[in-house]
Design a protein around this motif. Structure first.
Motif, PDB file in Angstrom:
ATOM      1  N   LYS A  23      20.582 -21.760 -31.285  1.00  0.00           N
ATOM      2  CA  LYS A  23      21.323 -20.857 -30.409  1.00  0.00           C
ATOM      3  C   LYS A  23      20.785 -19.429 -30.485  1.00  0.00           C
ATOM      4  O   LYS A  23      20.712 -18.724 -29.474  1.00  0.00           O
ATOM      5  CB  LYS A  23      22.811 -20.882 -30.773  1.00  0.00           C
ATOM      6  N   LYS A  24      20.396 -18.966 -31.674  1.00  0.00           N
ATOM      7  CA  LYS A  24      19.897 -17.610 -31.839  1.00  0.00           C
ATOM      8  C   LYS A  24      18.381 -17.571 -32.020  1.00  0.00           C
ATOM      9  O   LYS A  24      17.829 -16.573 -32.459  1.00  0.00           O
ATOM     10  CB  LYS A  24      20.583 -16.956 -33.043  1.00  0.00           C
ATOM     11  N   SER A  25      17.742 -18.636 -31.677  1.00  0.00           N
ATOM     12  CA  SER A  25      16.296 -18.733 -31.899  1.00  0.00           C
ATOM     13  C   SER A  25      15.521 -17.717 -31.064  1.00  0.00           C
ATOM     14  O   SER A  25      15.813 -17.516 -29.886  1.00  0.00           O
ATOM     15  CB  SER A  25      15.821 -20.141 -31.543  1.00  0.00           C
ATOM     16  N   PRO A  26      14.492 -17.076 -31.665  1.00  0.00           N
ATOM     17  CA  PRO A  26      13.630 -16.173 -30.882  1.00  0.00           C
ATOM     18  C   PRO A  26      12.858 -16.923 -29.797  1.00  0.00           C
ATOM     19  O   PRO A  26      12.453 -16.325 -28.804  1.00  0.00           O
ATOM     20  CB  PRO A  26      12.701 -15.571 -31.941  1.00  0.00           C
ATOM     21  N   ILE A  27      12.671 -18.233 -29.992  1.00  0.00           N
ATOM     22  CA  ILE A  27      12.009 -19.036 -28.966  1.00  0.00           C
ATOM     23  C   ILE A  27      12.839 -19.022 -27.689  1.00  0.00           C
ATOM     24  O   ILE A  27      12.327 -18.807 -26.586  1.00  0.00           O
ATOM     25  CB  ILE A  27      11.800 -20.486 -29.460  1.00  0.00           C
ATOM     26  N   LYS A  28      14.127 -19.243 -27.837  1.00  0.00           N
ATOM     27  CA  LYS A  28      15.037 -19.228 -26.690  1.00  0.00           C
ATOM     28  C   LYS A  28      15.017 -17.862 -26.010  1.00  0.00           C
ATOM     29  O   LYS A  28      14.947 -17.772 -24.777  1.00  0.00           O
ATOM     30  CB  LYS A  28      16.454 -19.560 -27.160  1.00  0.00           C
ATOM     31  N   ARG A  29      15.048 -16.798 -26.794  1.00  0.00           N
ATOM     32  CA  ARG A  29      15.069 -15.450 -26.228  1.00  0.00           C
ATOM     33  C   ARG A  29      13.794 -15.148 -25.459  1.00  0.00           C
ATOM     34  O   ARG A  29      13.830 -14.577 -24.363  1.00  0.00           O
ATOM     35  CB  ARG A  29      15.261 -14.428 -27.354  1.00  0.00           C
ATOM     36  N   ARG A  30      12.632 -15.524 -26.012  1.00  0.00           N
ATOM     37  CA  ARG A  30      11.366 -15.229 -25.349  1.00  0.00           C
ATOM     38  C   ARG A  30      11.229 -16.007 -24.038  1.00  0.00           C
ATOM     39  O   ARG A  30      10.706 -15.489 -23.052  1.00  0.00           O
ATOM     40  CB  ARG A  30      10.193 -15.538 -26.294  1.00  0.00           C
ATOM     41  N   ILE A  31      11.715 -17.249 -24.011  1.00  0.00           N
ATOM     42  CA  ILE A  31      11.667 -18.033 -22.769  1.00  0.00           C
ATOM     43  C   ILE A  31      12.526 -17.367 -21.698  1.00  0.00           C
ATOM     44  O   ILE A  31      12.136 -17.273 -20.530  1.00  0.00           O
ATOM     45  CB  ILE A  31      12.131 -19.483 -23.023  1.00  0.00           C
ATOM     46  N   GLN A  32      13.694 -16.889 -22.080  1.00  0.00           N
ATOM     47  CA  GLN A  32      14.593 -16.267 -21.109  1.00  0.00           C
ATOM     48  C   GLN A  32      14.017 -14.952 -20.609  1.00  0.00           C
ATOM     49  O   GLN A  32      14.092 -14.638 -19.410  1.00  0.00           O
ATOM     50  CB  GLN A  32      15.975 -16.039 -21.731  1.00  0.00           C
ATOM     51  N   GLU A  33      13.436 -14.145 -21.490  1.00  0.00           N
ATOM     52  CA  GLU A  33      12.869 -12.866 -21.082  1.00  0.00           C
ATOM     53  C   GLU A  33      11.662 -13.055 -20.165  1.00  0.00           C
ATOM     54  O   GLU A  33      11.469 -12.299 -19.213  1.00  0.00           O
ATOM     55  CB  GLU A  33      12.458 -12.067 -22.318  1.00  0.00           C
ATOM     56  N   ARG A  34      10.850 -14.077 -20.448  1.00  0.00           N
ATOM     57  CA  ARG A  34       9.621 -14.279 -19.688  1.00  0.00           C
ATOM     58  C   ARG A  34       9.852 -15.014 -18.366  1.00  0.00           C
ATOM     59  O   ARG A  34       9.285 -14.650 -17.331  1.00  0.00           O
ATOM     60  CB  ARG A  34       8.631 -15.086 -20.541  1.00  0.00           C
ATOM     61  N   LEU A  35      10.740 -16.038 -18.385  1.00  0.00           N
ATOM     62  CA  LEU A  35      10.872 -16.929 -17.231  1.00  0.00           C
ATOM     63  C   LEU A  35      12.245 -16.909 -16.572  1.00  0.00           C
ATOM     64  O   LEU A  35      12.455 -17.616 -15.585  1.00  0.00           O
ATOM     65  CB  LEU A  35      10.537 -18.369 -17.662  1.00  0.00           C
ATOM     66  N   ARG A  36      13.177 -16.130 -17.115  1.00  0.00           N
ATOM     67  CA  ARG A  36      14.545 -16.088 -16.574  1.00  0.00           C
ATOM     68  C   ARG A  36      15.182 -17.477 -16.597  1.00  0.00           C
ATOM     69  O   ARG A  36      15.873 -17.880 -15.664  1.00  0.00           O
ATOM     70  CB  ARG A  36      14.567 -15.517 -15.148  1.00  0.00           C
ATOM     71  N   ILE A  37      14.935 -18.201 -17.643  1.00  0.00           N
ATOM     72  CA  ILE A  37      15.519 -19.531 -17.833  1.00  0.00           C
ATOM     73  C   ILE A  37      16.350 -19.519 -19.110  1.00  0.00           C
ATOM     74  O   ILE A  37      15.864 -19.141 -20.170  1.00  0.00           O
ATOM     75  CB  ILE A  37      14.435 -20.620 -17.944  1.00  0.00           C
TER      76      ILE A  37
END
Length: 467
Positions: free
Chosen positions: A330-344
């Protein structure tokens, strides 16, 4: 002639308020006020032990229109009225319509004070006492803020209402349980073109979305002509209404139960803050992706992010990916980077993600869209200029009625002499509230029957002591 241009800065000074629940605590009765019997409706309950209980019940009170607003008395331990609670629809009380509302919350406070003053004078309360009741005796128990956002057409407003319902149901799901039903947080009322939907209690607030496009059953509206009504509701069809209700706990915790907190710049900041809270709750600034990302869109993502994204786009549960440890995803930096880069947002399954996204949502749910009615309709709308004028009218009515009561008392004093008046007052002061109520029951021919059965009790309703 002054310019009719309405700037964005001007709009921010005309936030909206629909309904409030507030309490007016009665000031202390002094000897010079004489004996006072405050009007109230009571439910008298007598149980099998012959114990009599008095319970205040709701009555109705009007402002400048025939719209009924609820009022009920609050009593102390010895059944003396010590306060009144108003549940008021401010637009209906002053204007007779709440289709288009533009107002500061604080303006509802003097409205309630004037309404109560008129009621007390009508019921024979001493005018010298009525004059002591002011806005300083008021506090809010609940406030509903209404933001009316205007769109280019009725179709656009209606379509956005429907899209937002689906959008919120997906965005507000718990990321820990993708199977959680939307109804856990999002509810629905009505059907067809009268449907509204709401977000259940979140952060001590409740939110409702709907369109008021006509005079619906159970609501109050009055206009001077069918032509005016048609113009008002035609504009209403283009308005998405967003109501944010702040409960008592929230108001008290944030010092917002004090009417003074809603004045001036401080009040304007509150309206903007509450609307921005909703925007953040719905993540309107995320601008979710609608189309599946292409390979070139993934440039800049690391190997781990691309692996997780590929897994996600295949419809597999993200929390089961080997790169995301259980409890950490839930707090993974992987999740954050995907959202910042691809709006997903990988919390939302891709099939739902691409269908629920509303392009340009940040601009669609913006305070820049607050409705400004045309000048010819403002007398029939709950806008600042109209409310100021209506409150002045209500104040003048209250002042005139208080002055008339004072003149009547002075005339009675001259006719009967001070001794007679003082004697009658002393005798009246010895009568308790309970005795007066029992006398009223006898006058109405109500029999008090004491229960001798299984203890279900007997009730007698004094139905017209206030009205």
């Amino acid at each position: 002639m002054k310019s009719q241009l309405v700037t964005h800065q001007h709009l921010r000074k005309n936030f909206m308020s629909d309904s409030q629940k507030l309490i007016i605590r009665l000031p202390k009765v002094l000897p010079e006020h004489g004996p006072i019997l405050f009007p109230a409706k009571y439910l008298i309950v007598i149980d099998e032990k012959s114990v009599l209980t008095l319970k205040p019940v709701d009555d109705h009170i009007c402002g400048l229109t025939t719209a009924n607003n609820k009022i009920s008395a609050i009593t102390n331990a010895v059944h003396e009225v010590c306060a009144y609670v108003f549940s008021q629809n401010h637009p209906a009380a002053l204007v007779g319509s709440n289709v288009i509302v533009h107002n500061l919350v604080h303006y509802s406070v003097p409205t309630c004070v004037y309404m109560l003053q008129r009621l007390l004078i009508k019921k024979g309360v001493s005018p010298s006492y009525v004059n002591t009741i002011g806005v300083e005796h008021c506090s809010f128990q609940e406030i509903t803020l209404t933001f009316c956002l205007q769109y280019e057409s009725a179709t656009q407003a209606k379509n956005l209402l429907k899209k937002l319902k689906r959008y919120a149901g997906i965005v507000l799901k718990s990321p820990r349980s993708q199977s959680e039903k939307a109804s856990k947080k999002v509810g629905f009322a009505g059907s067809g073109d009268s449907e509204s939907w709401y977000i259940n209690k979140t952060d001590h607030r409740s939110t409702r979305f709907y369109i008021k496009d006509r005079n619906q059953a159970g609501t109050y509206s009055s206009f001077e002509s069918p032509e005016v009504a048609n113009k008002i509701y035609t504009l209403g069809q283009k308005l998405l209404r967003i109501e944010i209700t702040l409960n008592s706990h929230y108001l008290i915790s944030n010092g917002l139960d004090d009417p003074q907190a809603w004045r001036g710049a401080k009040g304007e900041a509150i309206y903007e803050r509450e609307f921005n809270w909703l925007r953040q709750l719905l993540k309107v600034d995320v601008d979710y992706r609608v189309n599946k990302p292409q390979k070139r869109h993934m440039d800049g993502l690391g190997e781990r992010e691309q692996s997780v994204l590929d897994w996600y786009l295949k419809g597999k549960p993200v929390n089961r990916h080997s790169k995301l440890q259980s409890g950490e995803w839930k707090k993974s930096p992987i999740k954050r980077r995907i959202q910042e880069r691809l709006r997903i947002d990988i919390d939302i399954p891709w099939k739902e993600h691409c269908r629920m996204a509303i392009p340009g949502l940040s601009g669609l749910l913006s305070l820049d869209r607050l409705v400004v009615p045309p000048a010819e309709l403002r007398d029939h709308c709950h806008v600042l200029s109209t409310v100021k004028r209506k409150n002045r009218e209500l104040k003048e009515l209250a002042k005139a009625e208080i002055a008339a009561a004072e003149a009547k008392l002075a005339m009675q004093a001259r006719a009967k002499g001070k001794r007679g008046v003082a004697s009658r007052a002393a005798a009246s002061a010895d009568s308790s509230v309970l005795q007066v109520l029992l006398a009223a029951l006898r006058e109405k021919g109500v029999e008090l029957c004491f229960s001798t059965g299984a203890g279900d009790g007997t009730t007698a309703d004094i139905s017209d002591l206030m009205g």
